[in-house]
Design an enzyme around this catalytic site. Structure first.
Site, PDB file in Angstrom:
ATOM      1  N   HIS A 220      35.984 152.892  59.000  1.00 55.21           N
ATOM      2  CA  HIS A 220      35.810 152.336  60.358  1.00 55.21           C
ATOM      3  C   HIS A 220      36.244 153.330  61.429  1.00 55.21           C
ATOM      4  O   HIS A 220      36.594 152.932  62.539  1.00 55.21           O
ATOM      5  CB  HIS A 220      36.585 151.020  60.528  1.00 55.21           C
ATOM      6  CG  HIS A 220      36.376 150.041  59.429  1.00 55.21           C
ATOM      7  ND1 HIS A 220      35.261 149.234  59.341  1.00 55.21           N
ATOM      8  CD2 HIS A 220      37.134 149.739  58.337  1.00 55.21           C
ATOM      9  CE1 HIS A 220      35.345 148.470  58.261  1.00 55.21           C
ATOM     10  NE2 HIS A 220      36.457 148.767  57.623  1.00 55.21           N
ATOM     11  N   SER A 341      28.071 176.721  77.370  1.00 52.61           N
ATOM     12  CA  SER A 341      27.514 175.921  78.459  1.00 52.61           C
ATOM     13  C   SER A 341      27.073 176.836  79.593  1.00 52.61           C
ATOM     14  O   SER A 341      27.699 177.863  79.850  1.00 52.61           O
ATOM     15  CB  SER A 341      28.570 174.938  78.966  1.00 52.61           C
ATOM     16  OG  SER A 341      28.203 174.390  80.219  1.00 52.61           O
ATOM     17  N   LYS A 347      33.406 176.022  77.317  1.00 53.52           N
ATOM     18  CA  LYS A 347      32.772 175.221  76.272  1.00 53.52           C
ATOM     19  C   LYS A 347      32.360 176.065  75.056  1.00 53.52           C
ATOM     20  O   LYS A 347      31.869 177.179  75.174  1.00 53.52           O
ATOM     21  CB  LYS A 347      31.532 174.505  76.805  1.00 53.52           C
ATOM     22  CG  LYS A 347      31.823 173.395  77.783  1.00 53.52           C
ATOM     23  CD  LYS A 347      32.654 172.289  77.184  1.00 53.52           C
ATOM     24  CE  LYS A 347      31.932 171.510  76.110  1.00 53.52           C
ATOM     25  NZ  LYS A 347      30.774 170.767  76.607  1.00 53.52           N
ATOM     26  N   GLU A 354      24.708 169.289  65.988  1.00 54.20           N
ATOM     27  CA  GLU A 354      24.108 168.284  66.867  1.00 54.20           C
ATOM     28  C   GLU A 354      22.595 168.239  66.682  1.00 54.20           C
ATOM     29  O   GLU A 354      21.989 167.164  66.650  1.00 54.20           O
ATOM     30  CB  GLU A 354      24.469 168.594  68.318  1.00 54.20           C
ATOM     31  CG  GLU A 354      25.963 168.485  68.614  1.00 54.20           C
ATOM     32  CD  GLU A 354      26.298 168.913  70.038  1.00 54.20           C
ATOM     33  OE1 GLU A 354      25.538 168.535  70.960  1.00 54.20           O
ATOM     34  OE2 GLU A 354      27.294 169.615  70.232  1.00 54.20           O
TER      35      GLU A 354
END
Length: 523
Positions: A220, A341, A347, A354
């Protein structure tokens, strides 16, 4: 990084057999037996291999710039209909399989005396020439010829004339295309299973260099129990193994030949479908001609398998995207597998993972396309099935690059051991091990579960770990606790208490690592 994939190696191996010196020699012997003398046979084979125009009585006469079904039509298709209906722009990927199928079919026709030996020699030589032009990048694909099949056959007729017109004897594009697609899919399965093994090997190498490293296990998305990192990585290896076995099952089911089923009803000519099936490496010919030309179950099964592979890779990616975030920071992705980025200088994003999640949607979309494509088709072949190839090609290429990226990512990540060690004491990961301790003391598990729950509540109030509770405090909950309880508390003690088969205990994980290294050698 390599980003292209050869899907045709298996069929090319078969094709090389059909064009081998041994095959040509047997062909020469066959022709010799049909001719008056070996000398005349040699002339026929030699002239055929050069595409000798003398083998054609009329030199063709067919308008190769048009469609090959035009006899009953008075007008050519309009430009928009032609553009709408063409498939050569994408099905030319099947040229290796199409030519292999044609070689086998022509050889069968000659064996059944439906074409002459010299005609077979001409056809095989012409197909060789067409294949070389395609591989050399000089072949001109013509939209007017609609698809890969008619482009190759028309080019063959242009080269050798009348013998080329006999190649389509006892064959329809309906059985021809699905033969090509089965061969292509079989080759694709071989490539994807190879890529899966490479991914398994990369995961095993990552596991090997992180022996003994403990990480939090989650349910969970909440901390649950301590596990060895090797145990988690082996879970991914197991998933990919099921993927590989599913593909092998699929390969066995698809490996039956539709070639020779013709349009839908078979043929009145004396053909030998078992011979072409054998030459193309199929188990046997398909038993029902209607089923042979209309079946796309094998594509639904194959792309379903790809969807499951994508799902597994997406789950790995999601875990690692979380683990590389500042909130977790368990994993550090190397610069070579990260991006930045355009506006935020700090970043460092795990974009390959992804995109792995994102590309799963493409594969799911391909499966939905194929399911929807097939759901309302009457028996037998329908032109709708032309639309099966692009989702097939795209989903295959997508899964291959996803698996390749997974390997690359595995080779360029490390784990922050200090961060992991600092995070492990939180979340009472040893609570279930404490319940096992009480079971060993003779307490029913449900009672032990309740006792440990009270202990967790006490630790929460004190803002401490279970192992920081004194023996007196534990005894105040239940007098069953003794000094040996501390051998079960703390994540290091806890993870070493697992002993069941398949568990995260060090000995069990070592057994599984040893087993997998025999299945998938990592050196």
């Amino acid at each position: 990084m390599k980003t292209t994939h050869d899907i045709s190696l298996g069929t090319k191996a078969i094709a090389s057999q059909l064009t081998s010196q041994k095959f040509r020699k047997s062909l020469f012997v066959n022709i010799s037996q049909r001719c008056n003398s070996p000398k005349s046979a040699s002339v026929l084979v030699r002239s055929a291999s050069k595409g000798d125009a003398k083998l054609s009585a009329e030199g063709g006469g067919f308008d190769s710039g048009g469609a090959m079904w035009g006899g009953r039509f008075e007008e050519a298709p309009s430009d928009v209909v032609q553009r709408f209906g063409e498939s050569v722009s994408f099905d030319k990927k099947l040229y290796t399989q199409d030519i292999a199928g044609s070689r086998a079919h022509a050889t069968m026709l000659e064996a059944q005396r439906l074409i002459e030996p010299a005609e077979l020699a001409a056809i095989l030589a012409g197909l060789d020439e067409v294949e070389k032009e395609i591989e050399d990048g000089v072949f001109v694909w013509q939209q007017a010829r609609e698809d890969v099949h008619m482009n190759i056959e028309s080019a063959l007729i242009d080269k050798i004339g009348e013998p080329g017109k006999k190649l389509h004897t006892a064959r329809s594009r309906n059985d021809q295309v699905v033969t090509d697609v089965r061969l292509w899919t079989r080759d694709a399965i071989d490539n994807v299973t190879t890529a899966l093994v490479k991914a398994q090997r990369a995961l095993l190498r990552l596991a090997e260099v992180n022996e003994g490293l403990v990480v939090p296990g989650y349910t969970h998305l909440q901390r649950a129990q301590p596990i060895l990192l090797q145990h988690e990585l082996l879970a991914y290896v197991e998933q990919l193994e099921r993927d590989r076995l599913r593909l092998l099952d699929c390969r066995a089911r698809l490996n039956f030949s539709p070639l020779g089923a013709c349009a839908l009803a078979g043929t009145g000519l004396d053909t030998d479908r078992h011979l072409t099936a054998q030459m193309l490496g199929f188990t046997a010919p398909m038993a029902n001609s209607l089923d042979a030309v209309s079946d796309r179950d094998f594509l639904l099964e194959y792309v379903s398998d790809l969807a499951i592979i994508s799902m597994h890779c997406s789950r790995i990616a999601e875990q690692w995207v979380l683990w590389t975030s500042e909130e977790f920071k368990f994993m550090i992705a190397g610069d070579s597998v990260s991006t930045g980025s355009s506006i935020m200088p700090q970043k460092k994003n795990p974009d390959p993972m992804e995109l792995t999640r994102g590309k799963t949607a493409r594969v799911y979309g391909a499966l939905m396309t194929l399911l929807t494509l097939c759901k309302g088709l009457p028996q037998a072949y329908n032109r709708d099935l032309q639309e099966d190839k692009e989702p097939l090609f795209d989903s295959t290429e997508t899964v291959l690059i996803v698996l390749e990226v997974l390997v690359e990512f595995c080779q360029n990540v490390t784990f922050d051991k200090e961060r992991l060690e600092a995070s492990l004491p939180f979340g009472h990961l040893d609570a279930t091990t404490l319940a096992d301790y009480l079971v060993k003391k003779g307490m029913p598990f449900r009672s032990g579960h309740e006792v440990v729950g009270v202990a967790v509540g006490m630790a929460e109030k004190k803002k401490c770990k279970l192992e920081d509770l004194s023996l007196d405090e534990l005894k105040s909950i239940n007098p069953i606790f003794e000094e040996d309880v501390y051998e079960y508390l703390g994540y290091k003690n806890s993870v070493n208490k697992f002993i069941s088969y398949g568990s995260t205990g060090a000995e069990r994980v070592a057994e599984q690592m040893a087993l997998w290294k025999t299945r998938v050698p990592i050196q």
